[in-house]
Design a protein around this motif. Structure first.
Motif, PDB file in Angstrom:
ATOM      1  N   LEU A 104      -0.770  -2.881   5.816  1.00  0.00           N
ATOM      2  CA  LEU A 104       0.154  -2.306   4.831  1.00  0.00           C
ATOM      3  C   LEU A 104       0.114  -3.074   3.518  1.00  0.00           C
ATOM      4  O   LEU A 104       0.113  -2.477   2.431  1.00  0.00           O
ATOM      5  CB  LEU A 104       1.572  -2.295   5.394  1.00  0.00           C
ATOM      6  CG  LEU A 104       1.909  -1.223   6.424  1.00  0.00           C
ATOM      7  CD1 LEU A 104       3.297  -1.453   7.003  1.00  0.00           C
ATOM      8  CD2 LEU A 104       1.827   0.172   5.812  1.00  0.00           C
ATOM      9  N   ARG A 122      -5.071  11.291   7.101  1.00  0.00           N
ATOM     10  CA  ARG A 122      -4.869  10.265   6.076  1.00  0.00           C
ATOM     11  C   ARG A 122      -3.664   9.384   6.383  1.00  0.00           C
ATOM     12  O   ARG A 122      -3.710   8.161   6.207  1.00  0.00           O
ATOM     13  CB  ARG A 122      -4.693  10.940   4.711  1.00  0.00           C
ATOM     14  CG  ARG A 122      -4.549   9.963   3.561  1.00  0.00           C
ATOM     15  CD  ARG A 122      -4.516  10.666   2.219  1.00  0.00           C
ATOM     16  NE  ARG A 122      -3.388  11.602   2.124  1.00  0.00           N
ATOM     17  CZ  ARG A 122      -3.503  12.920   2.173  1.00  0.00           C
ATOM     18  NH1 ARG A 122      -4.695  13.472   2.327  1.00  0.00           N
ATOM     19  NH2 ARG A 122      -2.445  13.705   2.095  1.00  0.00           N
ATOM     20  N   ASN A 123      -2.600   9.972   6.888  1.00  0.00           N
ATOM     21  CA  ASN A 123      -1.389   9.205   7.170  1.00  0.00           C
ATOM     22  C   ASN A 123      -1.464   8.429   8.479  1.00  0.00           C
ATOM     23  O   ASN A 123      -0.590   7.589   8.749  1.00  0.00           O
ATOM     24  CB  ASN A 123      -0.176  10.133   7.206  1.00  0.00           C
ATOM     25  CG  ASN A 123       0.281  10.552   5.831  1.00  0.00           C
ATOM     26  OD1 ASN A 123       1.000   9.834   5.152  1.00  0.00           O
ATOM     27  ND2 ASN A 123      -0.152  11.737   5.396  1.00  0.00           N
ATOM     28  N   ARG A 130      -3.458  -0.332  -3.245  1.00  0.00           N
ATOM     29  CA  ARG A 130      -2.807   0.973  -3.504  1.00  0.00           C
ATOM     30  C   ARG A 130      -3.745   2.153  -3.241  1.00  0.00           C
ATOM     31  O   ARG A 130      -3.741   3.156  -3.958  1.00  0.00           O
ATOM     32  CB  ARG A 130      -2.255   1.036  -4.935  1.00  0.00           C
ATOM     33  CG  ARG A 130      -1.184   0.000  -5.214  1.00  0.00           C
ATOM     34  CD  ARG A 130      -0.576   0.187  -6.600  1.00  0.00           C
ATOM     35  NE  ARG A 130       0.420  -0.824  -6.867  1.00  0.00           N
ATOM     36  CZ  ARG A 130       1.695  -0.750  -6.476  1.00  0.00           C
ATOM     37  NH1 ARG A 130       2.094   0.311  -5.800  1.00  0.00           N
ATOM     38  NH2 ARG A 130       2.541  -1.716  -6.753  1.00  0.00           N
ATOM     39  N   TRP A 131      -4.573   2.006  -2.211  1.00  0.00           N
ATOM     40  CA  TRP A 131      -5.457   3.104  -1.838  1.00  0.00           C
ATOM     41  C   TRP A 131      -4.720   4.163  -1.016  1.00  0.00           C
ATOM     42  O   TRP A 131      -5.108   5.334  -1.021  1.00  0.00           O
ATOM     43  CB  TRP A 131      -6.638   2.578  -1.031  1.00  0.00           C
ATOM     44  CG  TRP A 131      -7.610   1.788  -1.847  1.00  0.00           C
ATOM     45  CD1 TRP A 131      -7.600   1.603  -3.208  1.00  0.00           C
ATOM     46  CD2 TRP A 131      -8.755   1.067  -1.362  1.00  0.00           C
ATOM     47  NE1 TRP A 131      -8.642   0.823  -3.603  1.00  0.00           N
ATOM     48  CE2 TRP A 131      -9.383   0.477  -2.498  1.00  0.00           C
ATOM     49  CE3 TRP A 131      -9.302   0.858  -0.112  1.00  0.00           C
ATOM     50  CZ2 TRP A 131     -10.531  -0.302  -2.386  1.00  0.00           C
ATOM     51  CZ3 TRP A 131     -10.451   0.087   0.009  1.00  0.00           C
ATOM     52  CH2 TRP A 131     -11.061  -0.487  -1.125  1.00  0.00           C
ATOM     53  N   LEU A 132      -3.688   3.753  -0.325  1.00  0.00           N
ATOM     54  CA  LEU A 132      -2.956   4.663   0.554  1.00  0.00           C
ATOM     55  C   LEU A 132      -1.461   4.516   0.312  1.00  0.00           C
ATOM     56  O   LEU A 132      -0.986   3.461  -0.124  1.00  0.00           O
ATOM     57  CB  LEU A 132      -3.263   4.372   2.032  1.00  0.00           C
ATOM     58  CG  LEU A 132      -4.705   4.563   2.501  1.00  0.00           C
ATOM     59  CD1 LEU A 132      -4.884   4.009   3.910  1.00  0.00           C
ATOM     60  CD2 LEU A 132      -5.094   6.035   2.471  1.00  0.00           C
ATOM     61  N   ASP A 133      -0.740   5.593   0.561  1.00  0.00           N
ATOM     62  CA  ASP A 133       0.711   5.545   0.537  1.00  0.00           C
ATOM     63  C   ASP A 133       1.226   5.138   1.922  1.00  0.00           C
ATOM     64  O   ASP A 133       0.491   5.171   2.911  1.00  0.00           O
ATOM     65  CB  ASP A 133       1.290   6.913   0.156  1.00  0.00           C
ATOM     66  CG  ASP A 133       0.885   7.326  -1.259  1.00  0.00           C
ATOM     67  OD1 ASP A 133       0.758   6.432  -2.122  1.00  0.00           O
ATOM     68  OD2 ASP A 133       0.669   8.536  -1.483  1.00  0.00           O
ATOM     69  N   PHE A 134       2.500   4.757   1.964  1.00  0.00           N
ATOM     70  CA  PHE A 134       3.083   4.412   3.263  1.00  0.00           C
ATOM     71  C   PHE A 134       3.005   5.638   4.174  1.00  0.00           C
ATOM     72  O   PHE A 134       3.361   6.749   3.763  1.00  0.00           O
ATOM     73  CB  PHE A 134       4.536   3.974   3.096  1.00  0.00           C
ATOM     74  CG  PHE A 134       5.128   3.399   4.347  1.00  0.00           C
ATOM     75  CD1 PHE A 134       4.971   2.050   4.642  1.00  0.00           C
ATOM     76  CD2 PHE A 134       5.823   4.198   5.246  1.00  0.00           C
ATOM     77  CE1 PHE A 134       5.504   1.506   5.805  1.00  0.00           C
ATOM     78  CE2 PHE A 134       6.356   3.674   6.417  1.00  0.00           C
ATOM     79  CZ  PHE A 134       6.190   2.319   6.693  1.00  0.00           C
ATOM     80  N   PRO A 135       2.526   5.463   5.400  1.00  0.00           N
ATOM     81  CA  PRO A 135       2.305   6.629   6.279  1.00  0.00           C
ATOM     82  C   PRO A 135       3.574   7.438   6.541  1.00  0.00           C
ATOM     83  O   PRO A 135       4.630   6.890   6.850  1.00  0.00           O
ATOM     84  CB  PRO A 135       1.799   5.984   7.578  1.00  0.00           C
ATOM     85  CG  PRO A 135       1.260   4.670   7.172  1.00  0.00           C
ATOM     86  CD  PRO A 135       2.114   4.205   6.041  1.00  0.00           C
ATOM     87  N   VAL A 136       3.454   8.736   6.402  1.00  0.00           N
ATOM     88  CA  VAL A 136       4.512   9.690   6.752  1.00  0.00           C
ATOM     89  C   VAL A 136       3.849  10.763   7.614  1.00  0.00           C
ATOM     90  O   VAL A 136       2.947  11.464   7.137  1.00  0.00           O
ATOM     91  CB  VAL A 136       5.164  10.314   5.508  1.00  0.00           C
ATOM     92  CG1 VAL A 136       6.214  11.340   5.935  1.00  0.00           C
ATOM     93  CG2 VAL A 136       5.792   9.243   4.632  1.00  0.00           C
ATOM     94  N   CYS A 138      -1.683  -0.582   1.026  1.00  0.00           N
ATOM     95  CA  CYS A 138      -0.565   0.092   0.353  1.00  0.00           C
ATOM     96  C   CYS A 138       0.040  -0.747  -0.770  1.00  0.00           C
ATOM     97  O   CYS A 138       0.620  -0.198  -1.706  1.00  0.00           O
ATOM     98  CB  CYS A 138       0.535   0.438   1.366  1.00  0.00           C
ATOM     99  SG  CYS A 138       0.012   1.568   2.649  1.00  0.00           S
ATOM    100  N   GLY A 139      -0.074  -2.075  -0.655  1.00  0.00           N
ATOM    101  CA  GLY A 139       0.519  -2.949  -1.647  1.00  0.00           C
ATOM    102  C   GLY A 139      -0.444  -3.399  -2.722  1.00  0.00           C
ATOM    103  O   GLY A 139      -0.300  -3.058  -3.899  1.00  0.00           O
TER     104      GLY A 139
END
Length: 329
Positions: A167, A194-195, A175-181, A171-172
Protein backbone atom coordinates in the motif's frame (compact mmCIF):
# COMPACT_ATOMS: atom_id res chain seq x y z
CA UNK A 1 -10.17 -46.68 -7.79
CA UNK A 2 -13.85 -47.05 -6.92
CA UNK A 3 -13.08 -48.60 -3.53
CA UNK A 4 -10.58 -45.85 -2.79
CA UNK A 5 -13.15 -43.20 -3.74
CA UNK A 6 -15.83 -44.75 -1.53
CA UNK A 7 -13.38 -45.03 1.35
CA UNK A 8 -12.43 -41.36 1.07
CA UNK A 9 -16.07 -40.26 0.83
CA UNK A 10 -16.92 -42.34 3.90
CA UNK A 11 -14.14 -40.73 5.92
CA UNK A 12 -15.34 -37.35 4.65
CA UNK A 13 -18.82 -37.93 6.07
CA UNK A 14 -17.41 -39.06 9.43
CA UNK A 15 -15.21 -35.97 9.61
CA UNK A 16 -18.14 -33.69 8.82
CA UNK A 17 -20.30 -35.23 11.57
CA UNK A 18 -17.48 -34.95 14.11
CA UNK A 19 -16.85 -31.35 13.05
CA UNK A 20 -20.51 -30.38 13.52
CA UNK A 21 -20.52 -31.96 16.99
CA UNK A 22 -17.37 -30.08 18.01
CA UNK A 23 -18.64 -26.77 16.64
CA UNK A 24 -22.01 -27.17 18.32
CA UNK A 25 -20.38 -28.03 21.63
CA UNK A 26 -18.01 -25.06 21.49
CA UNK A 27 -20.51 -22.42 20.43
CA UNK A 28 -23.79 -23.59 21.94
CA UNK A 29 -23.35 -26.20 24.69
CA UNK A 30 -20.26 -24.96 26.54
CA UNK A 31 -20.67 -21.12 26.67
CA UNK A 32 -23.10 -19.10 28.75
CA UNK A 33 -26.79 -18.95 27.93
CA UNK A 34 -27.12 -17.81 24.27
CA UNK A 35 -30.55 -16.37 25.08
CA UNK A 36 -28.86 -13.71 27.21
CA UNK A 37 -26.80 -12.64 24.20
CA UNK A 38 -29.96 -12.31 22.12
CA UNK A 39 -32.01 -10.49 24.74
CA UNK A 40 -29.27 -8.23 26.06
CA UNK A 41 -29.07 -6.57 29.44
CA UNK A 42 -32.18 -5.89 31.49
CA UNK A 43 -34.22 -8.88 30.29
CA UNK A 44 -36.82 -10.27 32.66
CA UNK A 45 -37.61 -13.93 33.18
CA UNK A 46 -40.55 -13.92 30.79
CA UNK A 47 -38.49 -12.59 27.88
CA UNK A 48 -35.71 -15.09 28.52
CA UNK A 49 -38.21 -17.96 28.66
CA UNK A 50 -39.71 -16.84 25.35
CA UNK A 51 -36.30 -16.68 23.68
CA UNK A 52 -35.38 -20.06 25.15
CA UNK A 53 -38.47 -21.57 23.56
CA UNK A 54 -37.96 -19.83 20.21
CA UNK A 55 -34.33 -20.97 19.98
CA UNK A 56 -35.15 -24.45 21.26
CA UNK A 57 -32.89 -24.05 24.30
CA UNK A 58 -35.56 -25.48 26.60
CA UNK A 59 -35.18 -28.90 24.94
CA UNK A 60 -32.66 -31.65 25.81
CA UNK A 61 -29.15 -31.16 24.45
CA UNK A 62 -29.48 -34.15 22.13
CA UNK A 63 -32.68 -32.69 20.66
CA UNK A 64 -30.99 -29.32 20.22
CA UNK A 65 -28.08 -30.95 18.38
CA UNK A 66 -30.51 -32.88 16.18
CA UNK A 67 -32.27 -29.63 15.25
CA UNK A 68 -28.84 -28.15 14.52
CA UNK A 69 -28.03 -31.00 12.12
CA UNK A 70 -31.51 -30.80 10.65
CA UNK A 71 -31.00 -27.11 9.95
CA UNK A 72 -27.72 -27.85 8.19
CA UNK A 73 -29.23 -30.53 5.96
CA UNK A 74 -32.89 -29.55 5.51
CA UNK A 75 -32.81 -25.91 6.55
CA UNK A 76 -35.18 -23.62 8.39
CA UNK A 77 -38.10 -21.50 7.31
CA UNK A 78 -37.48 -17.94 8.47
CA UNK A 79 -40.84 -16.55 7.43
CA UNK A 80 -42.03 -16.81 11.03
CA UNK A 81 -38.75 -15.80 12.67
CA UNK A 82 -35.81 -17.74 14.10
CA UNK A 83 -37.85 -20.68 15.32
CA UNK A 84 -35.96 -23.98 15.20
CA UNK A 85 -39.18 -25.94 14.77
CA UNK A 86 -39.65 -24.75 11.18
CA UNK A 87 -37.45 -26.45 8.57
CA UNK A 88 -37.86 -25.86 4.85
CA UNK A 89 -34.85 -24.16 3.23
CA UNK A 90 -31.10 -24.69 3.72
CA UNK A 91 -29.54 -22.52 6.42
CA UNK A 92 -26.71 -22.26 8.93
CA UNK A 93 -28.54 -20.52 11.72
CA UNK A 94 -29.97 -17.11 12.49
CA UNK A 95 -27.89 -14.05 13.38
CA UNK A 96 -28.38 -12.66 16.89
CA UNK A 97 -27.45 -9.15 15.73
CA UNK A 98 -29.13 -8.70 12.34
CA UNK A 99 -31.96 -11.29 12.48
CA UNK A 100 -30.85 -12.52 9.05
CA UNK A 101 -30.08 -16.10 7.98
CA UNK A 102 -26.39 -16.86 8.37
CA UNK A 103 -26.33 -18.55 4.98
CA UNK A 104 -27.49 -15.35 3.27
CA UNK A 105 -24.78 -13.36 5.08
CA UNK A 106 -22.12 -15.83 3.95
CA UNK A 107 -23.49 -15.92 0.40
CA UNK A 108 -23.14 -12.13 0.16
CA UNK A 109 -19.49 -12.24 1.24
CA UNK A 110 -18.39 -15.47 -0.44
CA UNK A 111 -17.72 -14.04 -3.96
CA UNK A 112 -15.22 -11.58 -2.49
CA UNK A 113 -13.28 -14.29 -0.64
CA UNK A 114 -13.38 -16.63 -3.65
CA UNK A 115 -12.08 -13.86 -5.90
CA UNK A 116 -9.21 -13.18 -3.50
CA UNK A 117 -8.16 -16.78 -2.88
CA UNK A 118 -8.66 -18.06 -6.45
CA UNK A 119 -6.67 -15.25 -8.05
CA UNK A 120 -3.89 -15.51 -5.47
CA UNK A 121 -3.81 -19.31 -5.88
CA UNK A 122 -3.06 -18.98 -9.59
CA UNK A 123 -0.39 -16.33 -8.97
CA UNK A 124 1.48 -18.11 -6.19
CA UNK A 125 1.38 -21.49 -7.98
CA UNK A 126 2.75 -20.13 -11.25
CA UNK A 127 5.28 -17.86 -9.54
CA UNK A 128 6.44 -20.46 -7.03
CA UNK A 129 6.86 -23.23 -9.58
CA UNK A 130 8.68 -20.97 -12.06
CA UNK A 131 11.09 -19.56 -9.46
CA UNK A 132 11.69 -22.99 -7.94
CA UNK A 133 12.46 -24.48 -11.34
CA UNK A 134 14.88 -21.69 -12.25
CA UNK A 135 16.54 -21.93 -8.85
CA UNK A 136 17.06 -25.69 -9.16
CA UNK A 137 18.44 -25.47 -12.71
CA UNK A 138 20.84 -22.65 -11.73
CA UNK A 139 21.87 -23.94 -8.35
CA UNK A 140 24.69 -22.04 -6.58
CA UNK A 141 24.62 -19.28 -9.18
CA UNK A 142 23.62 -15.65 -8.75
CA UNK A 143 20.03 -16.33 -9.85
CA UNK A 144 19.67 -19.07 -7.25
CA UNK A 145 21.03 -16.80 -4.51
CA UNK A 146 18.65 -13.97 -5.43
CA UNK A 147 15.69 -16.34 -5.39
CA UNK A 148 16.84 -17.65 -2.00
CA UNK A 149 16.81 -14.09 -0.66
CA UNK A 150 13.24 -13.70 -1.95
CA UNK A 151 12.20 -16.96 -0.28
CA UNK A 152 13.71 -15.98 3.05
CA UNK A 153 12.12 -12.53 2.87
CA UNK A 154 8.72 -13.94 1.91
CA UNK A 155 8.74 -16.56 4.66
CA UNK A 156 9.83 -14.04 7.28
CA UNK A 157 7.34 -11.29 6.43
CA UNK A 158 3.83 -11.48 7.92
CA UNK A 159 0.90 -10.88 5.62
CA UNK A 160 -0.16 -7.62 7.28
CA UNK A 161 3.39 -6.24 6.95
CA UNK A 162 3.72 -7.08 3.25
CA UNK A 163 0.23 -5.66 2.63
CA UNK A 164 1.10 -2.38 4.33
CA UNK A 165 4.35 -2.15 2.37
CA UNK A 166 2.51 -2.70 -0.92
CA UNK A 167 0.00 0.00 0.00
CA UNK A 168 2.77 2.44 0.89
CA UNK A 169 4.71 1.79 -2.31
CA UNK A 170 1.98 1.52 -4.97
CA UNK A 171 -0.73 3.73 -3.45
CA UNK A 172 1.40 6.19 -1.49
CA UNK A 173 4.78 6.80 -3.11
CA UNK A 174 4.30 5.73 -6.74
CA UNK A 175 0.53 6.43 -6.88
CA UNK A 176 0.10 3.77 -9.54
CA UNK A 177 -3.01 2.36 -7.87
CA UNK A 178 -5.84 3.65 -5.74
CA UNK A 179 -6.78 2.07 -2.43
CA UNK A 180 -8.60 -1.17 -3.34
CA UNK A 181 -12.40 -1.01 -3.42
CA UNK A 182 -14.03 -4.30 -4.37
CA UNK A 183 -15.94 -4.27 -7.65
CA UNK A 184 -17.99 -7.36 -8.62
CA UNK A 185 -16.59 -9.32 -11.55
CA UNK A 186 -19.92 -9.23 -13.40
CA UNK A 187 -20.08 -5.43 -13.27
CA UNK A 188 -16.53 -4.48 -14.30
CA UNK A 189 -13.99 -7.26 -14.95
CA UNK A 190 -11.13 -4.78 -15.44
CA UNK A 191 -11.98 -2.89 -12.26
CA UNK A 192 -12.37 -6.20 -10.41
CA UNK A 193 -8.85 -7.29 -11.33
CA UNK A 194 -7.29 -3.85 -10.81
CA UNK A 195 -8.66 -3.52 -7.28
CA UNK A 196 -7.55 -7.03 -6.31
CA UNK A 197 -3.96 -6.75 -7.56
CA UNK A 198 -2.51 -5.66 -4.21
CA UNK A 199 -4.50 -8.21 -2.13
CA UNK A 200 -3.43 -10.93 -4.56
CA UNK A 201 0.21 -9.90 -4.27
CA UNK A 202 -0.07 -9.79 -0.49
CA UNK A 203 -1.09 -13.45 -0.35
CA UNK A 204 1.24 -14.44 -3.19
CA UNK A 205 4.44 -13.19 -1.52
CA UNK A 206 4.21 -15.67 1.35
CA UNK A 207 2.71 -18.65 -0.49
CA UNK A 208 4.94 -18.34 -3.56
CA UNK A 209 7.98 -18.37 -1.26
CA UNK A 210 6.77 -21.69 0.18
CA UNK A 211 6.12 -23.14 -3.28
CA UNK A 212 9.49 -21.92 -4.55
CA UNK A 213 11.35 -23.71 -1.78
CA UNK A 214 9.34 -26.93 -2.25
CA UNK A 215 9.72 -26.91 -6.03
CA UNK A 216 13.46 -26.27 -5.72
CA UNK A 217 13.90 -29.19 -3.31
CA UNK A 218 11.66 -31.50 -5.33
CA UNK A 219 13.48 -30.74 -8.59
CA UNK A 220 16.90 -31.43 -7.08
CA UNK A 221 15.71 -34.75 -5.66
CA UNK A 222 14.04 -35.78 -8.93
CA UNK A 223 17.03 -34.81 -11.09
CA UNK A 224 19.26 -37.07 -8.98
CA UNK A 225 17.07 -40.16 -9.44
CA UNK A 226 18.05 -43.09 -11.63
CA UNK A 227 15.24 -42.79 -14.17
CA UNK A 228 16.33 -39.23 -15.05
CA UNK A 229 19.88 -40.42 -15.72
CA UNK A 230 18.44 -43.21 -17.84
CA UNK A 231 16.33 -40.81 -19.88
CA UNK A 232 19.32 -38.57 -20.43
CA UNK A 233 21.38 -41.59 -21.50
CA UNK A 234 18.87 -42.23 -24.27
CA UNK A 235 19.75 -38.84 -25.69
CA UNK A 236 16.48 -36.99 -25.12
CA UNK A 237 16.70 -33.18 -25.27
CA UNK A 238 17.27 -31.55 -21.88
CA UNK A 239 14.11 -29.46 -22.22
CA UNK A 240 12.05 -32.63 -22.67
CA UNK A 241 13.79 -34.33 -19.75
CA UNK A 242 13.00 -31.36 -17.47
CA UNK A 243 9.47 -30.64 -18.66
CA UNK A 244 8.10 -34.14 -19.17
CA UNK A 245 9.92 -36.24 -16.57
CA UNK A 246 11.62 -34.22 -13.83
CA UNK A 247 9.06 -31.45 -13.37
CA UNK A 248 6.13 -33.85 -13.17
CA UNK A 249 7.75 -35.81 -10.36
CA UNK A 250 8.64 -32.64 -8.49
CA UNK A 251 5.16 -31.11 -8.74
CA UNK A 252 3.22 -34.15 -7.50
CA UNK A 253 3.85 -33.43 -3.78
CA UNK A 254 2.63 -29.86 -4.27
CA UNK A 255 -0.91 -31.20 -4.64
CA UNK A 256 -0.91 -32.33 -1.03
CA UNK A 257 0.94 -29.22 0.13
CA UNK A 258 -1.76 -27.02 -1.36
CA UNK A 259 -4.38 -28.85 0.69
CA UNK A 260 -2.31 -28.72 3.87
CA UNK A 261 -1.68 -25.00 3.41
CA UNK A 262 -5.36 -24.29 2.75
CA UNK A 263 -6.12 -23.62 6.41
CA UNK A 264 -3.24 -21.15 6.68
CA UNK A 265 -4.39 -19.51 3.45
CA UNK A 266 -7.84 -18.93 4.96
CA UNK A 267 -6.29 -17.21 7.97
CA UNK A 268 -4.04 -15.07 5.78
CA UNK A 269 -7.00 -14.24 3.54
CA UNK A 270 -8.93 -13.06 6.60
CA UNK A 271 -6.04 -10.75 7.56
CA UNK A 272 -5.76 -9.51 3.98
CA UNK A 273 -9.49 -8.74 3.74
CA UNK A 274 -9.36 -6.84 7.03
CA UNK A 275 -6.28 -4.89 5.95
CA UNK A 276 -7.71 -3.84 2.58
CA UNK A 277 -11.30 -3.44 3.79
CA UNK A 278 -12.64 -6.13 1.45
CA UNK A 279 -16.21 -7.18 2.38
CA UNK A 280 -15.45 -10.89 2.45
CA UNK A 281 -15.76 -13.82 4.84
CA UNK A 282 -12.72 -12.70 6.85
CA UNK A 283 -14.16 -9.29 7.62
CA UNK A 284 -17.50 -10.88 8.54
CA UNK A 285 -15.94 -13.26 11.07
CA UNK A 286 -14.02 -10.39 12.70
CA UNK A 287 -17.19 -8.31 13.03
CA UNK A 288 -19.22 -11.27 14.28
CA UNK A 289 -16.57 -12.18 16.85
CA UNK A 290 -16.51 -8.62 18.17
CA UNK A 291 -20.32 -8.67 18.47
CA UNK A 292 -20.36 -12.18 20.02
CA UNK A 293 -22.76 -13.27 17.27
CA UNK A 294 -22.54 -17.01 17.93
CA UNK A 295 -24.62 -18.32 14.99
CA UNK A 296 -22.60 -16.35 12.46
CA UNK A 297 -19.25 -17.36 13.98
CA UNK A 298 -20.39 -20.99 14.20
CA UNK A 299 -21.62 -20.93 10.60
CA UNK A 300 -18.37 -19.41 9.37
CA UNK A 301 -16.38 -21.97 11.35
CA UNK A 302 -18.36 -24.78 9.75
CA UNK A 303 -17.91 -23.22 6.32
CA UNK A 304 -14.15 -22.90 6.79
CA UNK A 305 -13.91 -26.43 8.19
CA UNK A 306 -15.92 -27.80 5.28
CA UNK A 307 -13.64 -25.99 2.83
CA UNK A 308 -10.52 -27.46 4.45
CA UNK A 309 -11.97 -31.00 4.52
CA UNK A 310 -13.09 -30.78 0.89
CA UNK A 311 -9.72 -29.37 -0.16
CA UNK A 312 -7.89 -32.27 1.48
CA UNK A 313 -10.30 -34.81 -0.03
CA UNK A 314 -9.93 -33.29 -3.49
CA UNK A 315 -6.14 -33.33 -3.09
CA UNK A 316 -6.20 -37.01 -2.11
CA UNK A 317 -8.32 -37.89 -5.14
CA UNK A 318 -6.18 -35.83 -7.49
CA UNK A 319 -3.01 -37.33 -6.03
CA UNK A 320 -4.45 -40.82 -6.56
CA UNK A 321 -5.26 -39.95 -10.17
CA UNK A 322 -1.68 -38.74 -10.76
CA UNK A 323 0.05 -41.52 -8.82
CA UNK A 324 -1.79 -44.83 -9.17
CA UNK A 325 0.29 -46.40 -6.40
CA UNK A 326 -1.78 -44.48 -3.82
CA UNK A 327 -4.90 -46.46 -4.78
CA UNK A 328 -3.15 -49.75 -4.01
CA UNK A 329 -2.25 -48.80 -0.42
Amino acid sequence: MTRYLLRRLGSLLVLLVVMTAVVYGIFYAIPADPAVLVCGKGCDGGQLASIHHKLGLDQPITTQYWHFLEGLVAGRDYSSGPDVSHCAAPCLGYSFQTDLPVLSLIAQRLPVSLSLTAGALVLWTVTGVALGLVSALRERRLTDRLITVFVLGGLGTPVFVSGLLLLMVFCGWLRWLDFPVYVPLTEDPAGWARNLVLPWLTLTILQSAIFTRLTHTGMLETLSEDHIRTVRAYGLPERRVIGRHALRGALTPLISINAVEFGAVLVNAMLTETLFGLPGIGQLIVQSSNNVDLPVVAGLTLTAGLAVVLANTAADLLYAAVDRRVVLT
